[in-house]
Design an enzyme around this catalytic site. Structure first.
Site, mmCIF file in Angstrom:
data_model
loop_
_atom_site.group_PDB
_atom_site.id
_atom_site.type_symbol
_atom_site.label_atom_id
_atom_site.label_comp_id
_atom_site.label_asym_id
_atom_site.label_seq_id
_atom_site.Cartn_x
_atom_site.Cartn_y
_atom_site.Cartn_z
ATOM 1 N N GLY A 9 7.576 2.800 -0.423
ATOM 2 C CA GLY A 9 6.713 1.838 -1.107
ATOM 3 C C GLY A 9 7.188 1.600 -2.530
ATOM 4 C CE1 TYR A 43 3.652 9.639 10.113
ATOM 5 C CE2 TYR A 43 5.383 9.847 11.761
ATOM 6 C CZ TYR A 43 4.942 9.379 10.544
ATOM 7 O OH TYR A 43 5.779 8.636 9.746
ATOM 8 C CB THR A 100 2.377 6.625 -5.840
ATOM 9 O OG1 THR A 100 2.189 7.246 -4.556
ATOM 10 C CG2 THR A 100 1.107 5.915 -6.262
ATOM 11 C CB THR A 112 -0.938 0.024 1.224
ATOM 12 O OG1 THR A 112 -0.174 0.098 2.420
ATOM 13 C CG2 THR A 112 -1.836 -1.210 1.246
HETATM 14 N N1 LIG Z 1 10.138 9.598 5.428
HETATM 15 C C1 LIG Z 1 10.368 9.377 6.686
HETATM 16 O O1 LIG Z 1 11.293 9.984 7.262
HETATM 17 C C2 LIG Z 1 9.553 8.363 7.434
HETATM 18 C C3 LIG Z 1 10.042 7.938 8.673
HETATM 19 C C4 LIG Z 1 9.350 6.957 9.362
HETATM 20 C C5 LIG Z 1 8.207 6.385 8.826
HETATM 21 N N2 LIG Z 1 7.729 6.818 7.619
HETATM 22 C C6 LIG Z 1 6.540 6.139 7.086
HETATM 23 O O2 LIG Z 1 6.874 5.551 5.849
HETATM 24 C C7 LIG Z 1 5.685 5.339 5.080
HETATM 25 C C8 LIG Z 1 5.946 5.748 3.651
HETATM 26 O O3 LIG Z 1 6.187 7.138 3.591
HETATM 27 P P1 LIG Z 1 7.359 7.790 2.720
HETATM 28 O O4 LIG Z 1 8.287 8.438 3.659
HETATM 29 O O5 LIG Z 1 7.869 6.791 1.754
HETATM 30 O O6 LIG Z 1 6.576 9.013 2.048
HETATM 31 P P2 LIG Z 1 5.905 9.279 0.635
HETATM 32 O O7 LIG Z 1 6.906 9.256 -0.453
HETATM 33 O O8 LIG Z 1 5.107 10.522 0.854
HETATM 34 O O9 LIG Z 1 4.941 8.025 0.416
HETATM 35 C C9 LIG Z 1 3.693 7.907 1.031
HETATM 36 C C10 LIG Z 1 2.895 6.899 0.237
HETATM 37 O O10 LIG Z 1 1.672 6.644 0.916
HETATM 38 C C11 LIG Z 1 0.602 6.818 -0.014
HETATM 39 N N3 LIG Z 1 -0.593 7.197 0.714
HETATM 40 C C12 LIG Z 1 -0.776 8.244 1.551
HETATM 41 N N4 LIG Z 1 -2.025 8.223 2.029
HETATM 42 C C13 LIG Z 1 -2.641 7.150 1.463
HETATM 43 C C14 LIG Z 1 -3.933 6.593 1.553
HETATM 44 N N5 LIG Z 1 -4.887 7.155 2.335
HETATM 45 N N6 LIG Z 1 -4.220 5.489 0.850
HETATM 46 C C15 LIG Z 1 -3.289 4.918 0.058
HETATM 47 N N7 LIG Z 1 -2.045 5.389 -0.082
HETATM 48 C C16 LIG Z 1 -1.739 6.500 0.618
HETATM 49 C C17 LIG Z 1 1.103 7.859 -0.991
HETATM 50 O O11 LIG Z 1 0.391 7.730 -2.210
HETATM 51 P P3 LIG Z 1 -0.444 8.904 -2.930
HETATM 52 O O12 LIG Z 1 -0.003 10.216 -2.330
HETATM 53 O O13 LIG Z 1 -0.055 8.758 -4.370
HETATM 54 O O14 LIG Z 1 -1.851 8.565 -2.655
HETATM 55 C C18 LIG Z 1 2.548 7.417 -1.150
HETATM 56 O O15 LIG Z 1 2.628 6.347 -2.068
HETATM 57 C C19 LIG Z 1 4.589 6.114 5.799
HETATM 58 O O16 LIG Z 1 3.780 5.226 6.529
HETATM 59 C C20 LIG Z 1 5.368 7.014 6.753
HETATM 60 O O17 LIG Z 1 4.611 7.350 7.877
HETATM 61 C C21 LIG Z 1 8.378 7.806 6.920
#
Ligand SMILES: NC(=O)c1ccc[n+]([C@@H]2O[C@H](COP(=O)([O-])OP(=O)(O)OC[C@H]3O[C@@H](n4cnc5c(N)ncnc54)[C@H](OP(=O)(O)O)[C@@H]3O)[C@@H](O)[C@H]2O)c1
Length: 266
Positions: A28, A167, A24, A21
């Site tokens: 992921g 969060y 994009t 999930t």
């Molecule tokens: N970056 C960090 O420093 C960090 C640290 C710890 C944990 N995380 C976690 O890592 C995970 C991935 O985030 P990322 O950092 O890779 O950021 P990202 O590039 O912004 O990716 C977030 C992804 O989640 C999707 N998404 C958001 N809301 C959604 C929904 N309601 N239904 C389906 N898809 C949804 C977005 O897709 P669309 O926008 O295309 O819908 C995008 O594919 C998240 O759970 C985040 O909390 C991130």
């Protein structure tokens, strides 16, 4: 079918079906790329057709094993979407061998500024969405005879930043979910673990830290001396999804350069 590995398929992904999930961008998307390269059929989700199309074009041709990619619009907070997604996976693959419950959202504000709708949205995507993604995937994992689930938590479950009150709480919730689901599903041959990424440079990182001047101060907190890459997390997720981790369940792996447990040497 339980995932096993052999010498010509060391990661054990050939012909397996994995749901990611939020595929994009960020972690992921990086995980989807790695699994496709390893021969897995991958289903990614997101909320926006244009972003899904862009991800599909980016991933086009990365597999030389004939692995298939499906890019499906599904909001993780919408249970009807999750039902539709499960139906589509059933039609296309008949089973799931792995799930990366990765979709997440964040509103980065101090507690006094958090609006009810932002609170609800964070809980709906990050906690409720993860729970029901797993619940609706269970019949498909059963059809495979078991499998592996990885939940994307966060370093913020260990240290609470002032701008992430909601969060961080949702991430603590899903970290705990990996443990309870690990107990619940072990008898069905389903392992459940979480990863806790540190500062990983993705769209969410830039949304949470919009001022580039802050990035050096953030980097200086990381004992390994650099910010994380989406690929760092993808490698760990692939390990947890693969048979190489077949005796690991109900655990969390921090992928954070030492952020929450070590101190940068001065
Ligand atoms: N970056 C960090 O420093 C960090 C640290 C710890 C944990 N995380 C976690 O890592 C995970 C991935 O985030 P990322 O950092 O890779 O950021 P990202 O590039 O912004 O990716 C977030 C992804 O989640 C999707 N998404 C958001 N809301 C959604 C929904 N309601 N239904 C389906 N898809 C949804 C977005 O897709 P669309 O926008 O295309 O819908 C995008 O594919 C998240 O759970 C985040 O909390 C991130």
């Amino acid at each position: 079918m339980l995932m096993t590995h052999s010498s010509n398929d060391p990661a054990g992904f050939h012909d397996r079906a994995v749901l990611i999930t939020g595929g994009t961008s960020g972690m992921g998307l990086a995980t989807a790329r790695l699994l496709l390269e390893s021969g897995a059929h991958v289903v990614i989700t997101g909320r926006d057709d244009a972003r899904l199309g862009r991800a599909a074009r980016e991933l086009d041709g990365v597999s030389d094993h004939g692995a298939r990619l499906s890019a499906v619009r599904a909001d993780s907070a919408d249970l009807a979407d999750l039902d539709r997604l499960a139906d589509l996976v059933r039609e296309r693959h008949g089973r799931l061998d792995g799930v990366f419950a990765n979709a997440g959202t964040g509103v980065f504000q101090r507690s006094g500024e958090v609006a009810e709708q932002d609170f609800d949205r964070s809980v709906d995507v990050n906690f409720k969405g993860v729970f029901f993604t797993v619940q609706k995937a269970l019949p498909l994992l059963d059809a495979a005879g078991g499998g592996s689930i990885v939940i994307n938590a966060s370093w913020t479950l260990h240290r609470g930043p002032a701008v992430a009150p909601v969060y961080a709480a949702t991430k603590a919730a899903v970290h705990n979910l990996a443990r309870t689901l690990g107990s619940d599903l072990a008898g069905r041959g389903i392992r459940v673990n979480s990863v806790s990424p540190g500062y990983i440079v993705t769209e969410m990182f830039h949304a949470a830290n919009p001022d580039p001047a802050s990035h050096e101060a953030i980097r200086s907190q990381v004992p390994l001396g650099r910010l994380g890459r989406a690929e760092d997390v993808a490698e760990t997720v692939a390990f947890l999804l693969s048979p190489r981790s077949s005796y690991i369940t109900a655990q969390d792996i921090a992928v954070d350069g030492g952020l929450v447990t070590a101190v940068p040497a001065s």
